[in-house]
Design an enzyme around this catalytic site. Structure first.
Site, PDB file in Angstrom:
ATOM      1  N   ARG A  91     131.231 -18.717  65.818  1.00 54.66           N
ATOM      2  CA  ARG A  91     131.404 -20.151  66.057  1.00 54.66           C
ATOM      3  C   ARG A  91     132.852 -20.606  65.870  1.00 54.66           C
ATOM      4  O   ARG A  91     133.283 -21.580  66.484  1.00 54.66           O
ATOM      5  CB  ARG A  91     130.483 -20.954  65.143  1.00 54.66           C
ATOM      6  N   LYS A 190     118.356  -5.232  61.032  1.00 54.63           N
ATOM      7  CA  LYS A 190     117.429  -5.708  60.026  1.00 54.63           C
ATOM      8  C   LYS A 190     118.058  -6.887  59.277  1.00 54.63           C
ATOM      9  O   LYS A 190     119.282  -6.987  59.281  1.00 54.63           O
ATOM     10  CB  LYS A 190     117.063  -4.596  59.061  1.00 54.63           C
ATOM     11  N   HIS A 220     120.286   2.175  60.222  1.00 54.17           N
ATOM     12  CA  HIS A 220     121.453   3.064  60.211  1.00 54.17           C
ATOM     13  C   HIS A 220     121.190   4.366  59.460  1.00 54.17           C
ATOM     14  O   HIS A 220     121.898   5.340  59.653  1.00 54.17           O
ATOM     15  CB  HIS A 220     122.711   2.341  59.714  1.00 54.17           C
ATOM     16  N   LYS A 224     122.426   8.892  60.080  1.00 55.16           N
ATOM     17  CA  LYS A 224     123.140   9.748  59.117  1.00 55.16           C
ATOM     18  C   LYS A 224     122.939  11.207  59.516  1.00 55.16           C
ATOM     19  O   LYS A 224     121.848  11.615  59.912  1.00 55.16           O
ATOM     20  CB  LYS A 224     122.657   9.484  57.694  1.00 55.16           C
ATOM     21  N   GLU A 258     122.247   3.181  44.589  1.00 53.16           N
ATOM     22  CA  GLU A 258     123.561   2.556  44.804  1.00 53.16           C
ATOM     23  C   GLU A 258     124.130   2.093  43.470  1.00 53.16           C
ATOM     24  O   GLU A 258     123.365   1.745  42.567  1.00 53.16           O
ATOM     25  CB  GLU A 258     123.414   1.337  45.704  1.00 53.16           C
ATOM     26  N   ASP A 277     114.515  -4.795  51.703  1.00 51.58           N
ATOM     27  CA  ASP A 277     115.867  -4.416  52.123  1.00 51.58           C
ATOM     28  C   ASP A 277     115.989  -2.915  52.382  1.00 51.58           C
ATOM     29  O   ASP A 277     116.701  -2.495  53.293  1.00 51.58           O
ATOM     30  CB  ASP A 277     116.854  -4.835  51.016  1.00 51.58           C
ATOM     31  N   HIS A 282     114.645   1.837  55.642  1.00 50.96           N
ATOM     32  CA  HIS A 282     115.332   3.125  55.455  1.00 50.96           C
ATOM     33  C   HIS A 282     114.425   4.189  54.816  1.00 50.96           C
ATOM     34  O   HIS A 282     114.317   5.305  55.308  1.00 50.96           O
ATOM     35  CB  HIS A 282     116.572   2.955  54.578  1.00 50.96           C
ATOM     36  N   LYS A 381     119.834  -0.961  43.054  1.00 47.63           N
ATOM     37  CA  LYS A 381     121.245  -1.339  42.891  1.00 47.63           C
ATOM     38  C   LYS A 381     121.614  -1.118  41.436  1.00 47.63           C
ATOM     39  O   LYS A 381     120.759  -1.154  40.561  1.00 47.63           O
ATOM     40  CB  LYS A 381     121.436  -2.817  43.225  1.00 47.63           C
TER      41      LYS A 381
HETATM   42  C1  BG6 Z   1     121.601  -1.863  53.993  1.00 47.77           C
HETATM   43  C2  BG6 Z   1     121.110  -2.756  52.903  1.00 47.77           C
HETATM   44  O1  BG6 Z   1     120.666  -1.773  55.026  1.00 47.77           O
HETATM   45  O2  BG6 Z   1     121.833  -0.548  53.471  1.00 47.77           O
HETATM   46  C3  BG6 Z   1     122.093  -2.794  51.755  1.00 47.77           C
HETATM   47  O3  BG6 Z   1     120.905  -4.053  53.406  1.00 47.77           O
HETATM   48  C4  BG6 Z   1     122.435  -1.405  51.285  1.00 47.77           C
HETATM   49  O4  BG6 Z   1     121.592  -3.565  50.675  1.00 47.77           O
HETATM   50  C5  BG6 Z   1     122.826  -0.520  52.454  1.00 47.77           C
HETATM   51  O5  BG6 Z   1     123.530  -1.520  50.392  1.00 47.77           O
HETATM   52  C6  BG6 Z   1     122.959   0.917  52.010  1.00 47.77           C
HETATM   53  O6  BG6 Z   1     123.497   1.665  53.060  1.00 47.77           O
HETATM   54  P1  BG6 Z   1     124.291   3.014  52.742  1.00 47.77           P
HETATM   55  O7  BG6 Z   1     124.545   3.607  54.093  1.00 47.77           O
HETATM   56  O8  BG6 Z   1     125.537   2.613  52.014  1.00 47.77           O
HETATM   57  O9  BG6 Z   1     123.377   3.831  51.899  1.00 47.77           O
END
Ligand code: BG6
Length: 532
Positions: A91, A190, A220, A224, A258, A277, A282, A381
């Site tokens: 925007r 997502k 994603h 990998k 993470e 999430d 994933h 996390k």
């Molecule tokens: C994302 C999540 O899809 O994947 C995040 O929304 C997360 O919260 C991330 O940190 C982790 O991705 P990667 O590739 O760093 O493991």
């Protein structure tokens, strides 16, 4: 060559190195002088056709951190042909040059570490254009459409890196301006919904403008390297498939840990939580790759049909079973990455959030192959380290002929490490080298991809973006998969919503609440910890 064959070929090329890699498998030995030299091979890139890519949310976090750096790397590797165009859309009022300056600034750190990227940056920036558009208003859409249509019938990719609340408006306008016709493709990020019902709404809205074959739902994790190597490992080797079932596998663990906390994503994360999430997408996708039957081909629908069957075979976890099989946690203040960090609620600036930042669960794939094999999944996390891995734990030998002082026999484990150091380890029992009796040792046959190939593997987004341009949907989720995953998640969310219990606290920098350890230990098993 048909599109299907071309796609399968391009996909297969990605695996081509794996056979070679097995040649550089090495025994893990602690004395460095005994380690053999590791050969390296070049990464192969197959250029794609000229394309236009439009990133809605072109000034957003994902565009700056993942998409544009990934595109620069693909360009520098020669995979993106000259003449392709990348449009940032947001925007803010910005000129093309203003956008380029902003992107250049954000790419500075990346190119500072890499001479090739630095050299290619000016030409890459020249591919960038900018449009100021508001999905809810008609202003400027005509000019935008005309600009895209000026480039004949080339592939057009629309990447919706925005809030899902805008998906409907964006898709409606793309359709109203005739931008949705083949070979246009749309990529959606997502979260695809918050539950089955909202996912269906999003899918209906996007599906009203684009055919399923044009829709790329990105996860994603599927991009990998190790995830695709799981396919190669399972289906390009005769060794594992006979063992890949409940008769020989004791259990499976999938961890995505993470060290980061909220990362300025509070408004999204607090309405999501770790289950939505990470687990819904994933982790369940990884579970599917482990558990699916061999597809007949690498054709996108053949693979997705098999994954869908797995999702539909997940034993539902409902009512009281939720508190027995699923642990949710929220981090308190502690230490992470070498420093003190605040707890989730302090980071959020609110004291009443029950959003979970950690989930550990025990799932079962209730079908012939997997009956009785627990799949333990955990993600969180502010855990002690950043690691994502899949552990296939095989059953013990039925009988030990060795003396007690030879040491215990541990079960074999196949560990697929997705990050940080991608690779595969196969844990075996061997004889402790040297004289002095027969003692046993548990050691990994270790293949680190970076060491084996001597190259930095492309990031997941790089591969997936090129797959979109090629029209290869194999690594993207089909509508029914997303909805089947939500169907398994819905009752868990409902049970949490109805429960008076808050998530269990855990100290930042620990492996989650003690209940997560108890979840696996009460079955006589432990979470895998890699000692090497
Ligand atoms: C994302 C999540 O899809 O994947 C995040 O929304 C997360 O919260 C991330 O940190 C982790 O991705 P990667 O590739 O760093 O493991």
């Amino acid at each position: 060559m048909t599109n299907q064959t071309r796609n399968a070929l391009a996909f297969g090329l990605g695996f081509a190195g794996f056979g070679f890699a097995t040649l550089v498998l090495r025994w893990y030995v602690s004395r460095p002088e005994t380690k053999p030299e590791i050969a390296s091979v070049a990464v192969k890139t197959v250029p794609v056709d000229v394309f236009d890519l439009v990133i809605f949310g072109g000034t957003g976090d994902l565009a700056l951190r993942k998409l544009l750096p990934g595109l620069l790397r693909r360009y520098a590797d020669g995979q993106i042909p000259e003449g392709s165009r990348i449009f940032g859309v947001a925007r803010d009022a910005l000129s093309d040059d203003g956008y380029r300056a902003r992107i250049e600034e954000s790419l500075q750190k990346l190119v500072a570490d890499d001479a090739l990227l630095d050299e290619k940056l000016p030409a890459f920036l020249a591919m960038l254009h900018y449009f100021s558009l508001d999905a809810t208003k008609e202003d400027n859409w005509d000019t935008f459409a005309a600009s895209l249509k000026s480039s004949d019938d080339r592939i057009r990719v629309f990447y919706l890196s925005t809030s899902p609340a805008l998906f409907v408006d964006i898709c409606n306008r793309l359709s109203a301006h005739g931008l949705n016709a083949e070979p246009a493709r749309v990529v959606i990020e997502k979260p695809i919904g918050k539950d089955s019902a909202s996912a269906a709404e999003i899918n209906n809205a996007v599906g009203a403008a684009f055919a399923e074959s044009q829709i790329f739902r990105i996860d994603h994790y599927l991009g990998k390297e190790t995830v695709q190597n799981l396919l190669a490992l399972r289906f390009a080797n005769a060794l594992f498939e006979p063992l890949w079932n409940a008769r020989h596998i004791d259990h499976v663990q999938i961890t995505a840990a993470e060290t980061v906390g909220l990362e300025k994503r509070a408004s999204y994360y607090d309405t999501s939580g770790a289950l939505r999430d990470m687990v819904q997408n994933h982790l369940l996708q990884l579970l599917c790759m482990v558990a699916m039957e061999p597809p007949a081909t690498l054709d996108a629908n053949a693979v997705r049909d098999e994954k869908l069957k797995v999702l539909r075979s997940l034993r539902p976890v409902v009512g009281d079973a939720v508190s027995q099989l699923i642990v949710r946690g929220q981090y308190k203040a502690g230490a992470s990455n070498g420093g003190a960090v605040p707890g989730y609620l302090d980071e959020l600036g609110r004291s009443d959030s029950r959003t979970e930042t950690f989930v550990a669960l025990k799932a079962e794939v209730a079908n012939w192959r997997w009956a009785g094999v627990p799949f333990y999944l955990r993600t969180g996390k502010r855990l002690p380290t950043r690691v994502s891995e899949i552990v296939i734990a095989f059953k013990q030998v039925p009988h030990s002929m060795f003396d007690a002082d030879a040491g215990a026999i541990a079960g074999n484990k196949l560990v697929l490490r997705l990050q940080p150091d991608e690779g595969v380890k196969l844990w075996l029992m061997i004889k402790d080298p040297g004289p002095g009796g027969l003692r046993l040792q548990h050691v990994p046959l270790d293949m680190s991809f970076a060491e084996a190939f001597g190259v930095v593997q492309p990031e997941a987004y790089e591969r997936l973006l090129m797959d979109v341009v090629r029209g290869n949907q194999t690594l993207f989720m089909r509508r029914d998969e997303v909805e089947a995953a939500w169907k398994w998640i819905d009752p868990i969310l409902a049970a949490w919503g109805a429960s008076a219990d808050a998530p269990k606290p855990y100290v930042a920098g620990s492996w989650g609440p003690s209940a997560a350890v108890a979840l696996i230990e009460r079955d006589g098993r432990t979470w895998h910890e890699d000692a090497t």
